[in-house]
Design a protein around this motif. Sequence first.
Motif, PDB file in Angstrom:
ATOM      1  N   LEU A  23       0.831  -1.198   0.000  1.00  0.00           N
ATOM      2  CA  LEU A  23       0.000   0.000   0.000  1.00  0.00           C
ATOM      3  C   LEU A  23       0.867   1.251   0.000  1.00  0.00           C
ATOM      4  CD1 LEU A  23      -2.728   1.421   0.130  1.00  0.00           C
ATOM      5  CD2 LEU A  23      -2.698   1.096   2.607  1.00  0.00           C
ATOM      6  N   SER A  24       1.953   1.248   0.758  1.00  0.00           N
ATOM      7  CA  SER A  24       2.825   2.423   0.830  1.00  0.00           C
ATOM      8  C   SER A  24       3.436   2.754  -0.524  1.00  0.00           C
ATOM      9  CB  SER A  24       3.931   2.206   1.867  1.00  0.00           C
ATOM     10  OG  SER A  24       4.764   1.120   1.499  1.00  0.00           O
ATOM     11  N   GLU A  25       3.779   1.742  -1.316  1.00  0.00           N
ATOM     12  CA  GLU A  25       4.345   1.980  -2.644  1.00  0.00           C
ATOM     13  C   GLU A  25       3.289   2.536  -3.595  1.00  0.00           C
ATOM     14  OE1 GLU A  25       6.217  -1.609  -4.013  1.00  0.00           O
ATOM     15  OE2 GLU A  25       7.738  -1.538  -2.428  1.00  0.00           O
ATOM     16  N   VAL A  26       2.072   2.042  -3.466  1.00  0.00           N
ATOM     17  CA  VAL A  26       0.979   2.543  -4.307  1.00  0.00           C
ATOM     18  C   VAL A  26       0.697   4.003  -3.962  1.00  0.00           C
ATOM     19  CG1 VAL A  26      -1.472   2.282  -4.875  1.00  0.00           C
ATOM     20  CG2 VAL A  26      -0.013   0.247  -4.629  1.00  0.00           C
ATOM     21  N   LYS A  27       0.656   4.323  -2.674  1.00  0.00           N
ATOM     22  CA  LYS A  27       0.432   5.712  -2.249  1.00  0.00           C
ATOM     23  C   LYS A  27       1.533   6.620  -2.777  1.00  0.00           C
ATOM     24  CE  LYS A  27      -2.114   5.056   2.063  1.00  0.00           C
ATOM     25  NZ  LYS A  27      -2.063   5.236   3.524  1.00  0.00           N
ATOM     26  N   LYS A  28       2.782   6.168  -2.702  1.00  0.00           N
ATOM     27  CA  LYS A  28       3.917   6.961  -3.171  1.00  0.00           C
ATOM     28  C   LYS A  28       3.816   7.189  -4.675  1.00  0.00           C
ATOM     29  CE  LYS A  28       7.809   9.033  -2.561  1.00  0.00           C
ATOM     30  NZ  LYS A  28       7.827  10.332  -1.904  1.00  0.00           N
ATOM     31  N   MET A  29       3.402   6.173  -5.425  1.00  0.00           N
ATOM     32  CA  MET A  29       3.231   6.316  -6.864  1.00  0.00           C
ATOM     33  C   MET A  29       2.178   7.379  -7.178  1.00  0.00           C
ATOM     34  SD  MET A  29       2.088   3.480  -9.721  1.00  0.00           S
ATOM     35  CE  MET A  29       0.403   3.415  -9.117  1.00  0.00           C
ATOM     36  N   ILE A  30       1.079   7.368  -6.423  1.00  0.00           N
ATOM     37  CA  ILE A  30       0.016   8.358  -6.621  1.00  0.00           C
ATOM     38  C   ILE A  30       0.528   9.756  -6.293  1.00  0.00           C
ATOM     39  CG2 ILE A  30      -2.231   9.154  -5.782  1.00  0.00           C
ATOM     40  CD1 ILE A  30      -2.899   6.133  -5.325  1.00  0.00           C
ATOM     41  N   GLU A  31       1.236   9.884  -5.169  1.00  0.00           N
ATOM     42  CA  GLU A  31       1.783  11.190  -4.774  1.00  0.00           C
ATOM     43  C   GLU A  31       2.738  11.725  -5.834  1.00  0.00           C
ATOM     44  OE1 GLU A  31       3.561  10.379  -0.988  1.00  0.00           O
ATOM     45  OE2 GLU A  31       1.622  10.193   0.011  1.00  0.00           O
ATOM     46  N   ASN A  32       3.590  10.871  -6.370  1.00  0.00           N
ATOM     47  CA  ASN A  32       4.525  11.293  -7.408  1.00  0.00           C
ATOM     48  C   ASN A  32       3.798  11.738  -8.665  1.00  0.00           C
ATOM     49  OD1 ASN A  32       6.719  10.771  -5.763  1.00  0.00           O
ATOM     50  ND2 ASN A  32       7.116   8.762  -6.622  1.00  0.00           N
ATOM     51  N   ALA A  33       2.729  11.031  -9.029  1.00  0.00           N
ATOM     52  CA  ALA A  33       1.945  11.400 -10.205  1.00  0.00           C
ATOM     53  C   ALA A  33       1.280  12.758 -10.007  1.00  0.00           C
ATOM     54  CB  ALA A  33       0.902  10.333 -10.498  1.00  0.00           C
ATOM     55  N   ILE A  34       0.789  13.004  -8.802  1.00  0.00           N
ATOM     56  CA  ILE A  34       0.157  14.297  -8.506  1.00  0.00           C
ATOM     57  C   ILE A  34       1.178  15.411  -8.582  1.00  0.00           C
ATOM     58  CG2 ILE A  34      -0.918  15.665  -6.666  1.00  0.00           C
ATOM     59  CD1 ILE A  34      -2.362  13.036  -5.825  1.00  0.00           C
ATOM     60  N   GLU A  35       2.368  15.190  -8.020  1.00  0.00           N
ATOM     61  CA  GLU A  35       3.430  16.202  -8.069  1.00  0.00           C
ATOM     62  C   GLU A  35       3.828  16.514  -9.504  1.00  0.00           C
ATOM     63  OE1 GLU A  35       6.716  14.931  -5.642  1.00  0.00           O
ATOM     64  OE2 GLU A  35       5.488  14.878  -3.841  1.00  0.00           O
ATOM     65  N   LEU A  36       3.958  15.477 -10.330  1.00  0.00           N
ATOM     66  CA  LEU A  36       4.304  15.695 -11.732  1.00  0.00           C
ATOM     67  C   LEU A  36       3.225  16.484 -12.463  1.00  0.00           C
ATOM     68  CD1 LEU A  36       5.880  12.286 -12.791  1.00  0.00           C
ATOM     69  CD2 LEU A  36       7.012  14.505 -12.679  1.00  0.00           C
ATOM     70  N   ARG A  37       1.995  16.170 -12.132  1.00  0.00           N
ATOM     71  CA  ARG A  37       0.872  16.856 -12.784  1.00  0.00           C
ATOM     72  C   ARG A  37       0.852  18.341 -12.407  1.00  0.00           C
ATOM     73  NH1 ARG A  37      -5.243  14.545 -13.041  1.00  0.00           N
ATOM     74  NH2 ARG A  37      -5.646  15.428 -15.061  1.00  0.00           N
ATOM     75  N   GLU A  38       1.187  18.644 -11.163  1.00  0.00           N
ATOM     76  CA  GLU A  38       1.194  20.037 -10.707  1.00  0.00           C
ATOM     77  C   GLU A  38       2.312  20.829 -11.359  1.00  0.00           C
ATOM     78  OE1 GLU A  38       1.398  19.685  -6.452  1.00  0.00           O
ATOM     79  OE2 GLU A  38      -0.740  19.229  -6.282  1.00  0.00           O
ATOM     80  N   VAL A  39       3.420  20.178 -11.666  1.00  0.00           N
ATOM     81  CA  VAL A  39       4.555  20.843 -12.306  1.00  0.00           C
ATOM     82  C   VAL A  39       4.268  21.166 -13.759  1.00  0.00           C
ATOM     83  CG1 VAL A  39       6.958  20.514 -13.027  1.00  0.00           C
ATOM     84  CG2 VAL A  39       6.250  19.824 -10.742  1.00  0.00           C
ATOM     85  N   CYS A  40       3.549  20.284 -14.427  1.00  0.00           N
ATOM     86  CA  CYS A  40       3.286  20.454 -15.871  1.00  0.00           C
ATOM     87  C   CYS A  40       2.254  21.482 -16.153  1.00  0.00           C
ATOM     88  CB  CYS A  40       2.859  19.129 -16.493  1.00  0.00           C
ATOM     89  SG  CYS A  40       4.178  17.924 -16.466  1.00  0.00           S
TER      90      CYS A  40
END
Length: 71
Positions: free
Chosen positions: A54-71
């Motif tokens: 679960l922690s890896e899945v959460k981290k993947m989601i957080e990273n995707a959100i961060e990337l989306r905010e940068v773009c």
Amino acid sequence: MDNVINIMSMPEPMLRAKDMAKIFINTSQATYDNWVKAGLIHRYKIGGGVYYKLSEVKKMIENAIELREVC
């Protein structure tokens, strides 16, 4: 590469593919396999099942959100 572990040694929640499908609507096992190949999450074989941390899945989601905010 798959990791084989003892479920009793895992102190954190694990998700099966059916649990992942509840989080990621309209995804399939092939999608999870692609995420594993891309290094976004790891696959763990426990007994006869395949699990994801679960922690890896959460981290993947957080990273995707961060990337989306940068773009």
